[in-house]
Motif scaffolding. Sequence first.
Motif, PDB file in Angstrom:
ATOM      1  N   ASP A 130       0.834  -1.204   0.000  1.00 47.18           N
ATOM      2  CA  ASP A 130       0.000   0.000   0.000  1.00 47.18           C
ATOM      3  C   ASP A 130       0.871   1.258   0.000  1.00 47.18           C
ATOM      4  N   ALA A 131       1.939   1.257   0.790  1.00 48.38           N
ATOM      5  CA  ALA A 131       2.856   2.404   0.821  1.00 48.38           C
ATOM      6  C   ALA A 131       3.530   2.587  -0.541  1.00 48.38           C
ATOM      7  N   GLU A 132       3.907   1.496  -1.180  1.00 54.11           N
ATOM      8  CA  GLU A 132       4.524   1.557  -2.509  1.00 54.11           C
ATOM      9  C   GLU A 132       3.541   2.131  -3.526  1.00 54.11           C
ATOM     10  N   ALA A 133       2.292   1.704  -3.450  1.00 56.05           N
ATOM     11  CA  ALA A 133       1.268   2.219  -4.367  1.00 56.05           C
ATOM     12  C   ALA A 133       1.047   3.712  -4.130  1.00 56.05           C
ATOM     13  N   GLU A 134       1.008   4.127  -2.874  1.00 55.76           N
ATOM     14  CA  GLU A 134       0.857   5.557  -2.549  1.00 55.76           C
ATOM     15  C   GLU A 134       2.036   6.350  -3.106  1.00 55.76           C
ATOM     16  N   TRP A 135       3.239   5.806  -2.967  1.00 58.23           N
ATOM     17  CA  TRP A 135       4.429   6.487  -3.472  1.00 58.23           C
ATOM     18  C   TRP A 135       4.352   6.642  -4.991  1.00 58.23           C
ATOM     19  N   GLN A 136       3.931   5.580  -5.684  1.00 64.61           N
ATOM     20  CA  GLN A 136       3.811   5.637  -7.139  1.00 64.61           C
ATOM     21  C   GLN A 136       2.785   6.681  -7.570  1.00 64.61           C
ATOM     22  N   VAL A 137       1.653   6.722  -6.880  1.00 60.72           N
ATOM     23  CA  VAL A 137       0.631   7.718  -7.195  1.00 60.72           C
ATOM     24  C   VAL A 137       1.195   9.117  -6.963  1.00 60.72           C
ATOM     25  N   SER A 138       1.918   9.286  -5.872  1.00 59.15           N
ATOM     26  CA  SER A 138       2.517  10.578  -5.552  1.00 59.15           C
ATOM     27  C   SER A 138       3.501  11.003  -6.637  1.00 59.15           C
ATOM     28  N   GLU A 139       4.338  10.086  -7.100  1.00 52.46           N
ATOM     29  CA  GLU A 139       5.301  10.395  -8.158  1.00 52.46           C
ATOM     30  C   GLU A 139       4.603  10.765  -9.463  1.00 52.46           C
ATOM     31  N   GLU A 140       3.549  10.035  -9.796  1.00 52.79           N
ATOM     32  CA  GLU A 140       2.794  10.344 -11.011  1.00 52.79           C
ATOM     33  C   GLU A 140       2.129  11.713 -10.909  1.00 52.79           C
ATOM     34  N   MET A 141       1.610  12.036  -9.733  1.00 52.63           N
ATOM     35  CA  MET A 141       0.994  13.345  -9.523  1.00 52.63           C
ATOM     36  C   MET A 141       2.036  14.457  -9.626  1.00 52.63           C
ATOM     37  N   LYS A 142       3.229  14.199  -9.097  1.00 55.59           N
ATOM     38  CA  LYS A 142       4.310  15.187  -9.206  1.00 55.59           C
ATOM     39  C   LYS A 142       4.634  15.453 -10.674  1.00 55.59           C
ATOM     40  N   GLU A 143       4.778  14.376 -11.443  1.00 61.80           N
ATOM     41  CA  GLU A 143       5.081  14.515 -12.864  1.00 61.80           C
ATOM     42  C   GLU A 143       3.978  15.283 -13.588  1.00 61.80           C
ATOM     43  N   ASP A 154      10.378  20.260  -4.325  1.00 63.31           N
ATOM     44  CA  ASP A 154      11.580  20.172  -3.507  1.00 63.31           C
ATOM     45  C   ASP A 154      11.739  18.725  -3.042  1.00 63.31           C
ATOM     46  N   GLU A 155      12.972  18.225  -3.061  1.00 62.56           N
ATOM     47  CA  GLU A 155      13.206  16.832  -2.657  1.00 62.56           C
ATOM     48  C   GLU A 155      12.819  16.591  -1.206  1.00 62.56           C
ATOM     49  N   ASN A 156      12.890  17.623  -0.374  1.00 60.72           N
ATOM     50  CA  ASN A 156      12.569  17.484   1.049  1.00 60.72           C
ATOM     51  C   ASN A 156      11.096  17.744   1.349  1.00 60.72           C
ATOM     52  N   ALA A 157      10.314  18.087   0.324  1.00 54.81           N
ATOM     53  CA  ALA A 157       8.893  18.375   0.536  1.00 54.81           C
ATOM     54  C   ALA A 157       8.157  17.096   0.908  1.00 54.81           C
ATOM     55  N   ASP A 158       7.344  17.192   1.957  1.00 57.31           N
ATOM     56  CA  ASP A 158       6.562  16.043   2.401  1.00 57.31           C
ATOM     57  C   ASP A 158       5.221  16.058   1.679  1.00 57.31           C
ATOM     58  N   ALA A 163      -3.579  15.086   1.311  1.00 56.54           N
ATOM     59  CA  ALA A 163      -3.760  16.406   1.930  1.00 56.54           C
ATOM     60  C   ALA A 163      -2.463  17.204   1.891  1.00 56.54           C
ATOM     61  N   LYS A 164      -1.350  16.563   2.215  1.00 60.86           N
ATOM     62  CA  LYS A 164      -0.056  17.249   2.194  1.00 60.86           C
ATOM     63  C   LYS A 164       0.316  17.643   0.764  1.00 60.86           C
ATOM     64  N   PHE A 165       0.030  16.775  -0.180  1.00 61.26           N
ATOM     65  CA  PHE A 165       0.304  17.057  -1.590  1.00 61.26           C
ATOM     66  C   PHE A 165      -0.502  18.281  -2.046  1.00 61.26           C
ATOM     67  N   ARG A 166      -1.794  18.266  -1.732  1.00 66.75           N
ATOM     68  CA  ARG A 166      -2.679  19.368  -2.122  1.00 66.75           C
ATOM     69  C   ARG A 166      -2.201  20.679  -1.491  1.00 66.75           C
ATOM     70  N   GLU A 171       0.294  25.975  -2.047  1.00 64.94           N
ATOM     71  CA  GLU A 171       1.319  26.944  -1.631  1.00 64.94           C
ATOM     72  C   GLU A 171       2.155  27.388  -2.827  1.00 64.94           C
ATOM     73  N   GLN A 172       2.540  26.445  -3.675  1.00 64.80           N
ATOM     74  CA  GLN A 172       3.341  26.780  -4.846  1.00 64.80           C
ATOM     75  C   GLN A 172       2.561  27.659  -5.820  1.00 64.80           C
ATOM     76  N   MET A 173       1.279  27.343  -6.015  1.00 61.73           N
ATOM     77  CA  MET A 173       0.452  28.138  -6.915  1.00 61.73           C
ATOM     78  C   MET A 173       0.243  29.545  -6.343  1.00 61.73           C
TER      79      MET A 173
END
Length: 189
Positions: A130-143, A154-158, A163-166, A171-173
């Motif tokens: 599940d954590a791996e799937a979340e990470w993959q979704v997060s990477e795809e969303m970043k792209e 930022d590489e250090n961005a959590d 919710a954290k992604f949004r 903030e960036q926008m």
Amino acid sequence: MTEAQVIQIQTAGLDKTSILSKAQKEFNRLTKKISELEIELHDFRAAATRIRQRIQLEYVPLLSDYNKHRVNLVQVLDRAHDRPATTRTEQKKLSHLIVSLANDLISQHGMNELKPIFDKHEAGGFDAIDAEAEWQVSEEMKEMMTARYGIKFDENADVSTQAKFRTYVEEQMQARQENKEKYTKKPKS
């Protein structure tokens, strides 16, 4: 719902339609259409309420029973897997079925009591997968956000959760908007 009064423009005379102007006829037609649509909207809302009630009274209990039977099936398949008479080929097939059913029941319906059975049949375990799937979704969303909006992450961005992604993207926008406004407000010399 309060019944709306339909106002029709009428004039005293022999033939109402021949005396009314084109705008008056259009107004009458549109007020009649509004009345019909209000009735339709009321009927739609009543039907939606009945459907929601029926879902709660009929569908939700059936879904709950169905999922209980699926949990029982996973437990039976797990016991069949552990029987000495079960061949390796049968064990592989049973493990595949168990992982498939348990994954759906855990992730979609919150049946966390199946995690030990899932972990027994899947090497990584549910939480790791599940954590791996979340990470993959997060990477795809970043792209996607980088390609669509040019946001640099930022590489250090959590951004480990939605919710954290949004929040990070907002903030960036916001920072981008503030920079844009800052540059557009500078007077020309």
